[in-house]
Design a protein around this motif. Structure first.
Motif, PDB file in Angstrom:
ATOM      1  N   GLN A 150       0.805  -1.215   0.000  1.00 32.55           N
ATOM      2  CA  GLN A 150       0.000   0.000   0.000  1.00 32.55           C
ATOM      3  C   GLN A 150       0.844   1.273   0.000  1.00 32.55           C
ATOM      4  OE1 GLN A 150      -2.168  -0.994   3.667  1.00 32.55           O
ATOM      5  NE2 GLN A 150      -4.053  -1.122   2.465  1.00 32.55           N
ATOM      6  N   LEU A 151       2.159   1.140   0.085  1.00 31.18           N
ATOM      7  CA  LEU A 151       3.006   2.295   0.367  1.00 31.18           C
ATOM      8  C   LEU A 151       3.919   2.705  -0.777  1.00 31.18           C
ATOM      9  CD1 LEU A 151       4.039   1.405   4.036  1.00 31.18           C
ATOM     10  CD2 LEU A 151       2.019   2.636   3.217  1.00 31.18           C
ATOM     11  N   SER A 152       3.581   2.369  -1.999  1.00 33.90           N
ATOM     12  CA  SER A 152       4.413   2.762  -3.130  1.00 33.90           C
ATOM     13  C   SER A 152       4.517   4.291  -3.200  1.00 33.90           C
ATOM     14  CB  SER A 152       3.811   2.224  -4.430  1.00 33.90           C
ATOM     15  OG  SER A 152       4.561   2.675  -5.541  1.00 33.90           O
ATOM     16  N   PRO A 153       5.744   4.847  -3.228  1.00 39.47           N
ATOM     17  CA  PRO A 153       5.884   6.310  -3.274  1.00 39.47           C
ATOM     18  C   PRO A 153       5.228   6.936  -4.499  1.00 39.47           C
ATOM     19  CG  PRO A 153       7.967   5.280  -2.710  1.00 39.47           C
ATOM     20  CD  PRO A 153       7.055   4.180  -3.140  1.00 39.47           C
ATOM     21  N   VAL A 154       5.349   6.264  -5.663  1.00 39.74           N
ATOM     22  CA  VAL A 154       4.765   6.768  -6.909  1.00 39.74           C
ATOM     23  C   VAL A 154       4.069   5.605  -7.610  1.00 39.74           C
ATOM     24  CG1 VAL A 154       5.196   7.869  -9.145  1.00 39.74           C
ATOM     25  CG2 VAL A 154       6.602   8.493  -7.149  1.00 39.74           C
ATOM     26  N   ASN A 155       2.841   5.844  -8.031  1.00 42.32           N
ATOM     27  CA  ASN A 155       2.076   4.797  -8.705  1.00 42.32           C
ATOM     28  C   ASN A 155       1.341   5.419  -9.883  1.00 42.32           C
ATOM     29  OD1 ASN A 155       0.727   2.483  -9.364  1.00 42.32           O
ATOM     30  ND2 ASN A 155      -0.178   2.155  -7.333  1.00 42.32           N
ATOM     31  N   GLY A 156       1.651   4.967 -11.106  1.00 41.02           N
ATOM     32  CA  GLY A 156       0.993   5.509 -12.283  1.00 41.02           C
ATOM     33  C   GLY A 156       1.323   4.696 -13.517  1.00 41.02           C
ATOM     34  N   ARG A 157       0.648   5.018 -14.624  1.00 40.92           N
ATOM     35  CA  ARG A 157       0.841   4.290 -15.878  1.00 40.92           C
ATOM     36  C   ARG A 157       0.918   5.268 -17.044  1.00 40.92           C
ATOM     37  NH1 ARG A 157      -3.810  -0.015 -16.398  1.00 40.92           N
ATOM     38  NH2 ARG A 157      -5.084   1.805 -15.851  1.00 40.92           N
ATOM     39  N   TYR A 158       1.221   4.721 -18.210  1.00 44.51           N
ATOM     40  CA  TYR A 158       1.228   5.527 -19.428  1.00 44.51           C
ATOM     41  C   TYR A 158       0.510   4.759 -20.528  1.00 44.51           C
ATOM     42  CZ  TYR A 158       4.893   2.499 -21.364  1.00 44.51           C
ATOM     43  OH  TYR A 158       5.602   1.421 -21.850  1.00 44.51           O
ATOM     44  N   VAL A 159       0.106   5.478 -21.572  1.00 45.01           N
ATOM     45  CA  VAL A 159      -0.526   4.854 -22.736  1.00 45.01           C
ATOM     46  C   VAL A 159       0.518   4.760 -23.834  1.00 45.01           C
ATOM     47  CG1 VAL A 159      -2.322   5.044 -24.485  1.00 45.01           C
ATOM     48  CG2 VAL A 159      -2.798   5.753 -22.123  1.00 45.01           C
ATOM     49  N   GLY A 160       0.819   3.533 -24.254  1.00 46.64           N
ATOM     50  CA  GLY A 160       1.826   3.324 -25.283  1.00 46.64           C
ATOM     51  C   GLY A 160       2.270   1.882 -25.283  1.00 46.64           C
ATOM     52  N   THR A 161       3.164   1.550 -26.196  1.00 38.94           N
ATOM     53  CA  THR A 161       3.657   0.182 -26.286  1.00 38.94           C
ATOM     54  C   THR A 161       4.653  -0.099 -25.160  1.00 38.94           C
ATOM     55  OG1 THR A 161       5.443   0.871 -27.763  1.00 38.94           O
ATOM     56  CG2 THR A 161       3.353   0.168 -28.783  1.00 38.94           C
ATOM     57  N   ALA A 162       4.828  -1.387 -24.841  1.00 37.05           N
ATOM     58  CA  ALA A 162       5.724  -1.768 -23.758  1.00 37.05           C
ATOM     59  C   ALA A 162       7.158  -1.331 -24.024  1.00 37.05           C
ATOM     60  CB  ALA A 162       5.664  -3.278 -23.545  1.00 37.05           C
ATOM     61  N   ASP A 163       7.581  -1.378 -25.307  1.00 33.52           N
ATOM     62  CA  ASP A 163       8.963  -1.021 -25.600  1.00 33.52           C
ATOM     63  C   ASP A 163       9.214   0.487 -25.601  1.00 33.52           C
ATOM     64  OD1 ASP A 163       7.671  -0.322 -27.913  1.00 33.52           O
ATOM     65  OD2 ASP A 163       8.965  -1.468 -29.264  1.00 33.52           O
ATOM     66  N   ALA A 164       8.155   1.264 -25.393  1.00 31.25           N
ATOM     67  CA  ALA A 164       8.343   2.716 -25.306  1.00 31.25           C
ATOM     68  C   ALA A 164       9.029   3.104 -23.994  1.00 31.25           C
ATOM     69  CB  ALA A 164       6.996   3.431 -25.423  1.00 31.25           C
ATOM     70  N   PHE A 165       8.898   2.262 -22.977  1.00 35.88           N
ATOM     71  CA  PHE A 165       9.467   2.574 -21.662  1.00 35.88           C
ATOM     72  C   PHE A 165      10.948   2.205 -21.642  1.00 35.88           C
ATOM     73  CE2 PHE A 165      10.207   1.291 -17.128  1.00 35.88           C
ATOM     74  CZ  PHE A 165      10.132   2.568 -16.591  1.00 35.88           C
ATOM     75  N   LEU A 166      11.812   3.196 -21.379  1.00 36.64           N
ATOM     76  CA  LEU A 166      13.249   2.971 -21.365  1.00 36.64           C
ATOM     77  C   LEU A 166      13.783   2.634 -19.978  1.00 36.64           C
ATOM     78  CD1 LEU A 166      14.461   5.829 -23.752  1.00 36.64           C
ATOM     79  CD2 LEU A 166      14.120   3.396 -24.288  1.00 36.64           C
ATOM     80  N   GLY A 167      13.120   3.125 -18.939  1.00 39.84           N
ATOM     81  CA  GLY A 167      13.590   2.810 -17.596  1.00 39.84           C
ATOM     82  C   GLY A 167      13.276   3.902 -16.593  1.00 39.84           C
ATOM     83  N   MET A 168      13.541   3.582 -15.320  1.00 36.93           N
ATOM     84  CA  MET A 168      13.286   4.506 -14.220  1.00 36.93           C
ATOM     85  C   MET A 168      14.522   4.586 -13.336  1.00 36.93           C
ATOM     86  SD  MET A 168      12.566   4.614 -10.704  1.00 36.93           S
ATOM     87  CE  MET A 168      11.715   3.136 -10.147  1.00 36.93           C
TER      88      MET A 168
END
Length: 306
Positions: free
Chosen positions: A263-281
């Motif tokens: 329940q304690l994730s500091p940041v929780n969210g999503r984006y609209v796009g393909t899986a390979d669009a995400f490069l990293g965090m």
């Protein structure tokens, strides 16, 4: 001790994506031992921010974004004053000094799910592990909790674990290792099996010797962290940090509490796009201690963060 905390989280994308609302739990929880001097959350791109509180009283900021972006940067900056003693003395109600004891009827109603183990224990292994730490009848309550804290910390090897989620207590016992959130979960479930009310806590850890030698940056030792709290009548919520084998709030800056770590994730969210669009965090945390300038022989201001 006055602390300045900087927590920068960056999400990178290969192409501009639509960033959906992000829920952020990053604001510190003030208390008698922690005074919040300033706190600020910023995002790039600039969002519309809406503030709410959850069922535990945690401050929640929800950021909504108007335009696609290739990068999302969330910056959390705060200045707090931590006055918790490194050797705390707790005013535990006399009837709770010895284990076992019974919470009052009202306390049991209010503590509710925080008294109930969440993970299955089909073979009773976790319950047996916890019970083995009870050294006979009429055991000192605080000593017992310290023993569980030590067993969860020193008995398990701490590892940095990048994977999402939390191990079950049985997995942690089987592996003999775990992250801070795994060790906190093991402690919480163990003490719940013994009849204590416990909750999970997330926030920041500061752990470095204080030195006023400049321009040394050895004081900038900080990290996000997870630990536990146990409710004892009279004393209230007491912090237990199995990762570091400590009791009490010294060196800790709580941000959020909950029934469990998930329940304690500091940041929780999503984006609209393909899986390979995400490069990293990436996440970068710096905790700096403030020293009064009089101690430095300076007159350029009351406090200097080093």
């Amino acid at each position: 001790m006055r602390l300045q905390i900087s927590h920068v989280t960056t999400y990178a994308y290969r192409i501009p994506v639509e960033i959906l609302p992000h829920r952020m739990m990053l604001s510190p929880r003030g208390s008698h031992a922690l005074r919040v001097i300033s706190a600020e959350i910023g995002c790039e791109p600039t969002p519309a921010l809406e503030w709410t509180q959850d069922v535990f009283g945690n401050l929640i900021a929800t950021a909504s974004f108007l335009h696609p972006a290739e990068r999302l940067v969330i910056t959390n900056r705060m200045v707090v004053e931590q006055t918790a003693s490194a050797w705390p003395i707790f005013a535990i109600a006399p009837y709770a000094h010895r284990f076992p004891f019974d919470y009052s009827r009202d306390d049991r109603k209010d503590l509710g799910a925080l008294l109930v183990p969440e993970h299955t224990d089909p073979d009773g292994r976790l319950a047996a592990w916890a019970s083995a730490l009870v050294h006979g009848a009429d055991t000192d309550t605080l000593s017992l909790l310290k023993d569980v804290n030590a067993a969860a910390g020193y008995g398990i090897t701490y590892v940095t674990r990048e994977e999402l989620g939390t191990q079950s207590p049985q997995e942690t016992l089987d592996l003999g290792s775990g992250s801070c959130r795994d060790l906190a979960t093991l402690f919480i479930e163990a003490v719940r099996h013994l009849g204590f009310a416990a909750r999970a806590v997330s926030g920041y850890l500061f752990d470095a010797p204080i030195s006023i030698d400049l321009p040394d940056r050895s004081n900038q030792h900080g990290a996000t962290h997870a630990w536990a709290e146990v409710y004892l009548p009279g004393a209230g919520w007491i912090a237990f940090d199995p990762t570091n084998g400590r009791m009490g709030e010294a060196h800790l800056v709580p941000v959020a509490v909950g029934r469990n770590i998930a329940q304690l994730s500091p940041v929780n969210g999503r984006y609209v796009g393909t899986a390979d669009a995400f490069l990293g965090m990436t996440a970068d945390v710096t905790v700096s201690v403030a020293i009064h300038t009089a101690d430095l022989g300076r007159k350029d201001g009351p406090w200097k963060f080093v």
